[in-house]
Each structure stands twice: as C-alpha cells, then as structure tokens.
Design a protein around this motif. Sequence first.
Motif, PDB file in Angstrom:
ATOM      1  N   TYR A 570       0.819  -1.381  -0.008  1.00  0.00           N
ATOM      2  CA  TYR A 570      -0.081   0.036   0.073  1.00  0.00           C
ATOM      3  C   TYR A 570       0.768   1.357   0.014  1.00  0.00           C
ATOM      4  CZ  TYR A 570       0.531  -0.317   5.062  1.00  0.00           C
ATOM      5  OH  TYR A 570       1.140  -0.446   6.471  1.00  0.00           O
ATOM      6  N   VAL A 571       0.588   2.565  -0.145  1.00  0.00           N
ATOM      7  CA  VAL A 571       1.119   3.652  -0.488  1.00  0.00           C
ATOM      8  C   VAL A 571       0.684   4.573   0.807  1.00  0.00           C
ATOM      9  CG1 VAL A 571       1.646   5.656  -1.964  1.00  0.00           C
ATOM     10  CG2 VAL A 571       1.274   3.238  -2.769  1.00  0.00           C
ATOM     11  N   ARG A 572       1.577   5.105   1.437  1.00  0.00           N
ATOM     12  CA  ARG A 572       1.481   6.034   2.302  1.00  0.00           C
ATOM     13  C   ARG A 572       2.000   7.601   1.974  1.00  0.00           C
ATOM     14  NH1 ARG A 572       2.743   4.484   8.718  1.00  0.00           N
ATOM     15  NH2 ARG A 572       1.010   2.781   8.687  1.00  0.00           N
ATOM     16  N   THR A 573       1.839   8.343   2.696  1.00  0.00           N
ATOM     17  CA  THR A 573       2.408   9.732   2.159  1.00  0.00           C
ATOM     18  C   THR A 573       3.468  10.621   3.127  1.00  0.00           C
ATOM     19  OG1 THR A 573       1.731  11.783   0.924  1.00  0.00           O
ATOM     20  CG2 THR A 573       0.747  11.206   2.975  1.00  0.00           C
ATOM     21  N   ASN A 574       4.065  11.217   2.839  1.00  0.00           N
ATOM     22  CA  ASN A 574       4.759  12.061   3.564  1.00  0.00           C
ATOM     23  C   ASN A 574       4.002  13.599   3.588  1.00  0.00           C
ATOM     24  OD1 ASN A 574       6.701   9.891   3.154  1.00  0.00           O
ATOM     25  ND2 ASN A 574       8.237  11.126   1.773  1.00  0.00           N
ATOM     26  N   ALA A 575       3.764  13.695   4.646  1.00  0.00           N
ATOM     27  CA  ALA A 575       3.014  15.252   4.972  1.00  0.00           C
ATOM     28  C   ALA A 575       3.262  15.460   6.459  1.00  0.00           C
ATOM     29  CB  ALA A 575       1.421  14.745   4.656  1.00  0.00           C
ATOM     30  N   ASP A 576       3.338  16.859   6.494  1.00  0.00           N
ATOM     31  CA  ASP A 576       3.698  17.614   7.597  1.00  0.00           C
ATOM     32  C   ASP A 576       2.487  18.340   8.121  1.00  0.00           C
ATOM     33  OD1 ASP A 576       6.338  16.489   6.923  1.00  0.00           O
ATOM     34  OD2 ASP A 576       7.173  18.436   6.461  1.00  0.00           O
ATOM     35  N   THR A 577       1.333  18.432   7.262  1.00  0.00           N
ATOM     36  CA  THR A 577       0.366  19.244   7.652  1.00  0.00           C
ATOM     37  C   THR A 577      -0.798  18.590   7.287  1.00  0.00           C
ATOM     38  OG1 THR A 577       0.131  20.102   5.384  1.00  0.00           O
ATOM     39  CG2 THR A 577       1.619  21.541   6.742  1.00  0.00           C
ATOM     40  N   PRO A 578      -2.100  18.769   8.106  1.00  0.00           N
ATOM     41  CA  PRO A 578      -3.429  18.177   7.768  1.00  0.00           C
ATOM     42  C   PRO A 578      -3.711  18.270   6.310  1.00  0.00           C
ATOM     43  CG  PRO A 578      -3.384  19.748   9.990  1.00  0.00           C
ATOM     44  CD  PRO A 578      -2.279  19.904   8.989  1.00  0.00           C
ATOM     45  N   ASP A 580      -1.953  18.713   3.468  1.00  0.00           N
ATOM     46  CA  ASP A 580      -1.320  17.880   2.617  1.00  0.00           C
ATOM     47  C   ASP A 580      -1.727  16.353   2.871  1.00  0.00           C
ATOM     48  OD1 ASP A 580       0.198  19.569   1.449  1.00  0.00           O
ATOM     49  OD2 ASP A 580       2.166  19.305   2.501  1.00  0.00           O
ATOM     50  N   ALA A 581      -1.807  16.000   4.280  1.00  0.00           N
ATOM     51  CA  ALA A 581      -2.588  14.549   4.543  1.00  0.00           C
ATOM     52  C   ALA A 581      -3.747  14.396   3.916  1.00  0.00           C
ATOM     53  CB  ALA A 581      -2.487  14.405   6.169  1.00  0.00           C
ATOM     54  N   ARG A 582      -4.462  15.393   3.973  1.00  0.00           N
ATOM     55  CA  ARG A 582      -6.180  15.216   3.404  1.00  0.00           C
ATOM     56  C   ARG A 582      -5.823  15.120   1.807  1.00  0.00           C
ATOM     57  NH1 ARG A 582      -7.952  18.575   7.417  1.00  0.00           N
ATOM     58  NH2 ARG A 582      -7.437  20.483   6.250  1.00  0.00           N
ATOM     59  N   LYS A 583      -4.947  15.930   1.272  1.00  0.00           N
ATOM     60  CA  LYS A 583      -4.761  15.849  -0.289  1.00  0.00           C
ATOM     61  C   LYS A 583      -4.325  14.388  -0.681  1.00  0.00           C
ATOM     62  CE  LYS A 583      -4.622  17.546  -3.758  1.00  0.00           C
ATOM     63  NZ  LYS A 583      -5.332  18.504  -4.319  1.00  0.00           N
ATOM     64  N   ALA A 584      -3.408  13.937   0.096  1.00  0.00           N
ATOM     65  CA  ALA A 584      -2.984  12.483  -0.208  1.00  0.00           C
ATOM     66  C   ALA A 584      -4.120  11.311   0.216  1.00  0.00           C
ATOM     67  CB  ALA A 584      -1.803  12.246   0.743  1.00  0.00           C
ATOM     68  N   ARG A 585      -4.896  11.696   1.159  1.00  0.00           N
ATOM     69  CA  ARG A 585      -5.707  10.779   1.290  1.00  0.00           C
ATOM     70  C   ARG A 585      -6.654  10.591   0.047  1.00  0.00           C
ATOM     71  NH1 ARG A 585      -8.836   9.260   7.012  1.00  0.00           N
ATOM     72  NH2 ARG A 585      -9.413   7.169   6.251  1.00  0.00           N
ATOM     73  N   ASP A 586      -7.001  11.761  -0.499  1.00  0.00           N
ATOM     74  CA  ASP A 586      -7.844  11.852  -1.547  1.00  0.00           C
ATOM     75  C   ASP A 586      -7.404  11.229  -2.695  1.00  0.00           C
ATOM     76  OD1 ASP A 586      -9.597  13.309  -0.534  1.00  0.00           O
ATOM     77  OD2 ASP A 586      -9.212  15.258  -1.464  1.00  0.00           O
ATOM     78  N   PHE A 587      -5.966  11.172  -2.935  1.00  0.00           N
ATOM     79  CA  PHE A 587      -5.126  10.367  -3.954  1.00  0.00           C
ATOM     80  C   PHE A 587      -5.269   9.080  -3.428  1.00  0.00           C
ATOM     81  CE2 PHE A 587      -2.909  14.491  -5.271  1.00  0.00           C
ATOM     82  CZ  PHE A 587      -3.729  14.723  -6.150  1.00  0.00           C
ATOM     83  N   VAL A 592       0.072   8.068   6.853  1.00  0.00           N
ATOM     84  CA  VAL A 592       1.206   8.840   6.779  1.00  0.00           C
ATOM     85  C   VAL A 592       2.511   7.856   7.071  1.00  0.00           C
ATOM     86  CG1 VAL A 592       2.557  10.926   7.735  1.00  0.00           C
ATOM     87  CG2 VAL A 592       0.214  11.137   7.202  1.00  0.00           C
ATOM     88  N   GLY A 593       3.578   7.950   6.066  1.00  0.00           N
ATOM     89  CA  GLY A 593       4.672   7.302   6.406  1.00  0.00           C
ATOM     90  C   GLY A 593       5.704   8.025   6.866  1.00  0.00           C
ATOM     91  N   LEU A 594       5.674   9.574   6.793  1.00  0.00           N
ATOM     92  CA  LEU A 594       6.849  10.253   7.456  1.00  0.00           C
ATOM     93  C   LEU A 594       6.138  11.623   7.530  1.00  0.00           C
ATOM     94  CD1 LEU A 594       9.539  10.850   8.259  1.00  0.00           C
ATOM     95  CD2 LEU A 594       9.998  11.856   5.797  1.00  0.00           C
ATOM     96  N   CYS A 595       5.807  11.908   8.963  1.00  0.00           N
ATOM     97  CA  CYS A 595       5.601  13.316   9.185  1.00  0.00           C
ATOM     98  C   CYS A 595       6.866  13.969  10.067  1.00  0.00           C
ATOM     99  CB  CYS A 595       4.286  13.263  10.155  1.00  0.00           C
ATOM    100  SG  CYS A 595       4.065  14.890  10.750  1.00  0.00           S
ATOM    101  N   SER A 889       5.587  11.858  -1.520  1.00  0.00           N
ATOM    102  CA  SER A 889       4.650  13.217  -1.483  1.00  0.00           C
ATOM    103  C   SER A 889       3.413  12.892  -1.978  1.00  0.00           C
ATOM    104  CB  SER A 889       5.486  14.232  -1.994  1.00  0.00           C
ATOM    105  OG  SER A 889       5.672  13.933  -3.326  1.00  0.00           O
ATOM    106  N   PRO A 890       2.290  13.805  -1.717  1.00  0.00           N
ATOM    107  CA  PRO A 890       1.170  13.725  -1.958  1.00  0.00           C
ATOM    108  C   PRO A 890       1.013  13.432  -3.344  1.00  0.00           C
ATOM    109  CG  PRO A 890       1.137  15.462  -0.245  1.00  0.00           C
ATOM    110  CD  PRO A 890       2.595  14.872  -0.500  1.00  0.00           C
ATOM    111  N   PHE A 891       1.398  14.281  -4.256  1.00  0.00           N
ATOM    112  CA  PHE A 891       1.400  14.323  -5.592  1.00  0.00           C
ATOM    113  C   PHE A 891       1.891  13.052  -6.489  1.00  0.00           C
ATOM    114  CE2 PHE A 891      -0.022  18.546  -5.217  1.00  0.00           C
ATOM    115  CZ  PHE A 891      -0.973  18.742  -6.213  1.00  0.00           C
ATOM    116  N   ARG A 892       2.745  12.319  -5.497  1.00  0.00           N
ATOM    117  CA  ARG A 892       3.296  10.966  -6.165  1.00  0.00           C
ATOM    118  C   ARG A 892       2.582   9.854  -5.616  1.00  0.00           C
ATOM    119  NH1 ARG A 892       9.599  11.115  -6.265  1.00  0.00           N
ATOM    120  NH2 ARG A 892       9.814  11.493  -8.460  1.00  0.00           N
TER     121      ARG A 892
END
Length: 907
Positions: A570-578, A580-587, A592-595, A889-892
């Motif tokens: 599965y894919v997690r995201t590197n996000a430091d802010t809510p 970015d985390a939400r954006k990545a969740r949409d994708f 989160v793999g790295l905050c 990162s979220p866009f990836r």
Amino acid sequence: MSTKYVYTFGDGKAEGKADMKNLLGGKGANLAEMNLIGLPVPAGFTITTEVCTLYNQKGKDAVVKLIENDVKAGIAHMEKIMNAKFGSKGEAFPLMVSVRSGARVSMPGMMDTVLNLGLNDDAVKLLAEKSGNARFAWDSYRRFIQMYGDVVMGVAAAKGEHNPFEVEIDKLKEAKHIKQDTEFTVEDLQVLVENFKKVVKTKTGKDFPTCPWEQLWGAICAVFDSWMTERAVLYRQLNQIPEEWGTAVNVQSMVYGNMGNNSATGVAFSRDAATGEDIFNGEYLINAQGEDVVAGIRTPQEITIEGSRRWAKLQGISEEERASKYPSLEEAMPQAYADLNAVQEKLEDHFHDMQDMEFTIQDGKLWMLQTRNGKRTGAAMVKMAVDMLKQGMIDEKTALLRQEPAKLDELLHPVFNKEALKKAHVITKGLPASPGAACGRVVFFADEAEEWKNRGEKVVLVRQETSPEDLRGMNVSEGILTARGGMTSHAAVVARGMGKCCVSGAGDIVVDYAKRNFSVNGTIIKEGDWISLNGSTGEVYLGKVETEDATLDEDFTAIMNLAEKYTRMYVRTNADTPKDARKARDFGAKGVGLCRTEHMFFEGHRIDAMREMILSDTVEGRRDALNKILPMQRGDFEGILEAMNGLGVTIRLLDPPLHEFTPNEPASQQYMAQKLGIPVERIKEKVDALHEFNPMLGHRGCRLGVTYPEITEMQARAIIEAACNLKLRGLDPRPEIMVPLVGTVKELKQQAEIINRVAAMVFEEKGVKVDYKVGTMIEIPRAAITADQIAEVAEFFSFGTNDLTQMTFGYSRDDAGKFLPEYIRKGILKTDPFAVLDQEGVGRLVEMGVKLGRKTNADLKVGICGEHGGEPSSVIFCDSVGMNYVSCSPFRVPIARVAAAQAAIEE
Ligand code: ADP
Ligand code: MG
Ligand code: MG
C-alpha cells in the motif's frame, strides 16, 4: 549458422515480424508485420541493430564489407518486386529508395529519413520519361539533394539563420511571386537543383555524389553515425535508453505522394493522442512527400470531414472556404480514405493499441509506410486504457501495465482557473497540440531556454517551428508555442511525448529571431515578456494566468481502483500538515509514512521558543521553553491524526542539527538577547558553539534525544496527548513514533523507554489509552547491518533512503550536484542515486535490513520514506524485497500506487 544481418520484406512476405523489435527496430519489425497481415507496403529490407553495434566497434569499412552482399541481395529483391532497377541506364524504370533509421523505440534524435535516393542527372531524365511527369521527377530530385545534403552531408543553418536550402526556395518563390512549392514549374525545379548543388559545394566543399551505390552507403553509414550524435545521446539519457540497443536501417522502395493531385502523403492516429477519445484523425497534404506534413511547410489538411470541420472552426474559416480550399481526405479521395480507414481499424485490432501511422497515396493507391503504438498524453493514456478495457480489446492487467506511472503526474498538475481565464487577454489561437496550462517568459532559442531555466526562470519557448535540436530547450520549458506546423508537427509530437503543454501552428504570429520578439495582430511581445498557453484549446494569453488544482475524472478513478485490486503494497504519504495529509488521502494514501516535526518549529513565533530552548544552559530552562512548544505540537498532531483517522501516522522525532534553528542574523540575535534578558555576546557564543564542521554527520537525529532527553519527552507527550484527545472525541488515532538516525540498538532502546514512560503517564492523566507503536528509521548502514538486533526493540522499520544513499556512497546530498552530472555523463553511474534507488548497493542494504529485521521480529512492518518512494523503478524494487508500503509526497501517491500494482502483476 552464420548471423543474419539483413531481413527483407515485400509482396505479402517478410523475414521479420512484430516481436523482433530488438533486432529490427520498431519501424522495421512493424513494416514486416504489416506485410504479413496483408497491408500494402513498398518492398524493402532492414539492416539489424546488431550491425549498428558492430559499426561502433569495428568501424565503417569492416561493416560495409560484412554486409555488402546482403545489401546487394536486398536491392535485387526490391528490383524484382517493384519491377525497377537501381542505377537503371534506361533498360527499366529507375528504382529509388528511402533510407530510414529505426531504433527499438522511436527516437527523435536519430537521422532524418532520406527520400528518392538513387537519383542523379541521368536518372531524373529517365524518371521523367518513364513516368511521363517531368515536374514530379524534378521535384523528387530537388528534394533528394536537399535531404541528402542536410542529413548525410551535414549542410546546416547557422544559429539565427534559416536553412540554406529553404532560403533558396524562398528566394525563388519571391522572384516568381508564388506562395506554395506546388506552384514551381519544371524549369524552376531545375534551377533549384542547380542552386542546391551549389549550396552543397560551398557548405561542404564536396560535390554531390552521383553514383547511386555511393549515395546508398553514405546514407546507411549516416544512420549508424547518428546513433552517437549529441542529440541522440541526450534523448537516450532523458528516456533511459541504453546505448547498446543500436539502431536498425530500413531501405525501402519509394512510393510517390508528389506525383500530382491524385497523390498525397499523411500521418494518422487511430485515436486522439491528446485526449484519448476514440476518434480516427490525422493530417495529409496533396502532392507532397513525407516530411512535408511534419515539417509544417504547408498547412496540412485533416483526414476526416469531422476533424476538418473542427479545425476550420478553430481557425475561423467558413464551411465553403474549407470545403473548397482545405477538403478532408474523406472528401478529396474517398476511395483512398476508405482504404485507410479500414487499415487503421485492422491495425488497432491487431496490435490492441492506438496506432500512429504514416502513409502515402500514389496516384490514388494507398501505401502504408509505418505504424507504431502512438505516443500520448497522460490523460489520453488513462482514457484509452479504460476505453479499450470496456471495448474488450485488453484485460485489466494490460490496462494497468499500459500506464506509465510518471505520466499520471500530468493529470494531477494545475489547470487554469476558470474565472481567471475569462478575464485573460487572448492574443491569438493556434492548434491545441498538447494539453496543459503553461505560464512563462518568452524565449526564442532552445539553448537560451536552458540558460534561463538554470537561472530559475520559467520560460515558454516560442519558435517558427521546432526541430530535434530544440529537444533540450523544449524539455526545460513550461510550454512550447510555434507559428508553423500542425497537430503532427515535430513540436506537437515531441511535446505530447514529454507531457508538455504545446500550442502549434499559431499562424498569426510572426517570429523575428533577430529582434527577439514576435508580433501578433499588432501586439509586439518581446523576449522575457510573460505569456500563458492553454494546450487544450490552443489559446495564447498575454501575461500570467492564475492556475488551480486539477479535478480527477472517472477514468482516473477506474485506473486507481484497478491498482487497488492488484497491488500487494500500500502507499502512504509524506505529509507535515493536515492539508497535505487530506490531499494525499484523496489520492488514495493509506496513512502517513513520514511526518517531519522540524517544520513545525519554524512557524510564526514557535521559533522563538525553540531558540530559547537551544540557547538555555539548564535542563529547567529547556523544559520551560519546550513547554511553550508542547501545545502547538499537540495541535499539529491532532490535525494530522484526525485527517488520517483510522490509518497509521508515522511521526518522526526531531531530526536536523540544532544549528539549523539558531539565530544567525545580528538582528535576530539582538531580538533573542532582549527577549531572554541576556547579553547578545552570550547568544553569539552559543551560536558559535553549535557550529559543526559536518552537520550531516553531526549532532542530529536520535543523538539529540540522547543528549537532551527532554526533547523526546515533550514530543512523545505531544503525540500521545493528541491521540488521547482524539480518542476521547470518539476517533481512531494510530500514532507510530519513529526514532531517527539510529545506528545501534541501544540508542533506540533508551529512546523507546522514554517514550513508553511518557505514554504511561499520559494514559494515567487522561484516563484513556491508545494503541501506539515505536519504531525506527533505517538510514545508517550500521542499522541495516544490525537490523536483527534493532528489530528486537522496533515495531516497524522505515527505510530513509535519502540518508542511507548519502552514507552508503559517502556522497553529501548537498554537494553531490557538483560532480554527479559528470559521473552520469562519464557512465560511472547510470542515474542519480538520490532520485533512483541504487539497487546494486544501497538496495542490498535495504534487502538485508528487511530480511534480518523479520528474522527476529516476524511481525515487523517495513516501508520506505525517502524520495525513492514515489519513483516507479524504486517502488518495484521495494515490492520485490517484501516491503509492506512505500511512502511519498502527496502528488506522487497515484504514481506509486500504479507502480506498486504493476510490480505485483509483473512478478
Ligand atoms: P521518422 O522516423 O522521422 O518518422 P520515417 O523513416 O518514418 O522517419 O520517414 C519519414 C517520412 O518519409 C514517412 O512518414 C514517409 O512519409 C516518408 N517515407 C519514408 N519512406 C518512404 C518511401 N519508401 N516512400 C515514400 N515515402 C517514404
Ligand atoms: Mg523524421
Ligand atoms: Mg515515421
């Protein structure tokens, strides 16, 4: 058996076939295949890619000797089928050939095709006599000298100058008051031939070769030579094509699209390469040869009526004018059109993919000259795969494997804001050659585009037309605007391949290279002015037009659902802010793999409290300062844990060297001195004391937590309190606390003790418990090597491959830019190891770490959080070593999801 170097095709037979692309190149293999499935293809032969490799090893003479007899036999084969003679002295129709390069994948950097080879002063007369068409014969001859002079003999235009052959053509047109090259008379063409020969002589010092065989060998060798030109080498670098592949050479009997008004040449696509719609489309020119369409010499006409009408509308041309001046092929040559339409359906069915085809109509008869799976934009890639799946042409796995993960990026990129677009000032309109929203400063030369880009500028490259020399410049531009050329021009095709926004054939603009400006309907736009391009509508705007996030459509969702179905990781995201985390969740991120927590120390006045902590000499002083930071961090963690409710969130404890936070400017030192009520000298001393010679290897990571345990205490408290607060609100927070830069198990053990102690305390205070995990980053080689020990304490590993690469190679991430490009140029490294995981070295440490870790802790959860987590080939590697997830990162995230699914399918 001796090696076979030459493969013939023609007359419904072929020695090669489609799956021999490695040996015959893409063009050669498909020419053979088209013969085999009964399509009309002029006879010819293919010299294999192995010969190219031999050519580079053994040189020209050895190779000519090696294949001389095979080439002669190949020509004889063509002579027989075409009933013509190469170097005919009058006994037969003269055989003319084209010499075409063709690697495994199509490569714009390769030698351009030479047509009508075999012509000379005698043959042209014979051709005129035998065909009864002197105009055609002389037109073919002047084209041959031009092409051969250009691509084989190296006659080129100096920078800012026009092609010397084109200059001759323009001069003659002016003198004769004509606009189109079709208006030249036989006498005009004879004048051109003489002038072209003079151009060749002055530019190269050599006479134009008259012997057909000499011409042929010259062209064959030029193809092989072109494999090593700078252009080709660059293209291979950009597209990761190995040098060993080599190119094939195709020699093929000519068919003539320039025999008069019942002849034509064109390019067609079985679907729309820009949008992916299932619409047959393409362009053609009456009485023309090959490259005319692509080179944008005349305005090409549309193949279908539907396309023609759409084009006329975009150009503001009335239906009457369109039908009389620019009829579609469907109208102008209905029979040839019907044949072509049948061929495109047959080819798509045969190859189960969108075909990009080249054809010529000689005196009403259709000939196919090339077919290949067409290049497409990211959006078209997604749509075609989903459509073909629905149409039953391909299965789910194929649809997924058709996705070039990196290209999905284009779909996620910003588009123009609708409101801003309404207000934007449209200066002109060209063809919507490659979609996207581009905004940049105007430059006119490819090399300068690079210079500007290196200075940090965004540029739009504006050209009369582009050529393969402009590749580098196109690659660094936000978008490309050309005055000439249609939907299949060089600019359009290359831009679509690069996923770059392009507006081509904006006929109203007049480019003045000398003055470095272009004018359009009275407005002058200078070098450096801002313009914006809409690659989906062809509109060109003055100035910067605001952009916004793209919205994702059903087809994209369909592909993502398929990825979900077939993936193992599965894919997690590197996000430091809510956010970015939400954006990545949409994708589709599953946690989160790295905050990174350090960013949180910089915001607003937080840095003051942080500095207070760093500057204080006592534990109490530090605790006081940390207590000011605590509520802010807790708030951040609540936000992120809430955004990822129900999913794991890996939070890394403070990582960077402390000096990154110190006040270095006199003004901020003064400010801190006042705030803390201590002399500014003390501050300076402290800042100096924190200076490190090699901070990347210095006092950072868990070394901070070891020397200042109160930092770990505060961060653990902020995380656990945040989780408890959410739990009390009925949510499902799942924090995972990650200790960075561990090299020995004892570091982790001591940090884990602190975390667990604090957690127990917080649970007491709050009267509620949450599940949490403690794990570590594996980013020091020693940690990978002792992973079995570390896994006895860690509940999860996350490979920090940025630092791991740095420390395995001993390359400083911050300084590697000085030498890495040279390393890649010299072939020491294939790619930048910070972008593409070095599987041979760093990858082995990763593999070892996973294995050793799972040996002592079978439940160990393993992932990656370096930049590599979103890079397709690295993702595939992560799957192969059995990781549970990758984080990027979220866009990836969508890119990584598709790459992960592909890895699972391909295994
Ligand atoms: P590229 O790889 O740049 O597309 P090609 O080898 O396909 O180059 O040649 C370009 C064009 O030249 C073709 O699209 C076709 O129109 C023309 N051409 C090539 N070979 C022949 C031929 N034997 N007869 C007529 N036209 C040809
Ligand atoms: Mg070409
Ligand atoms: Mg071609």
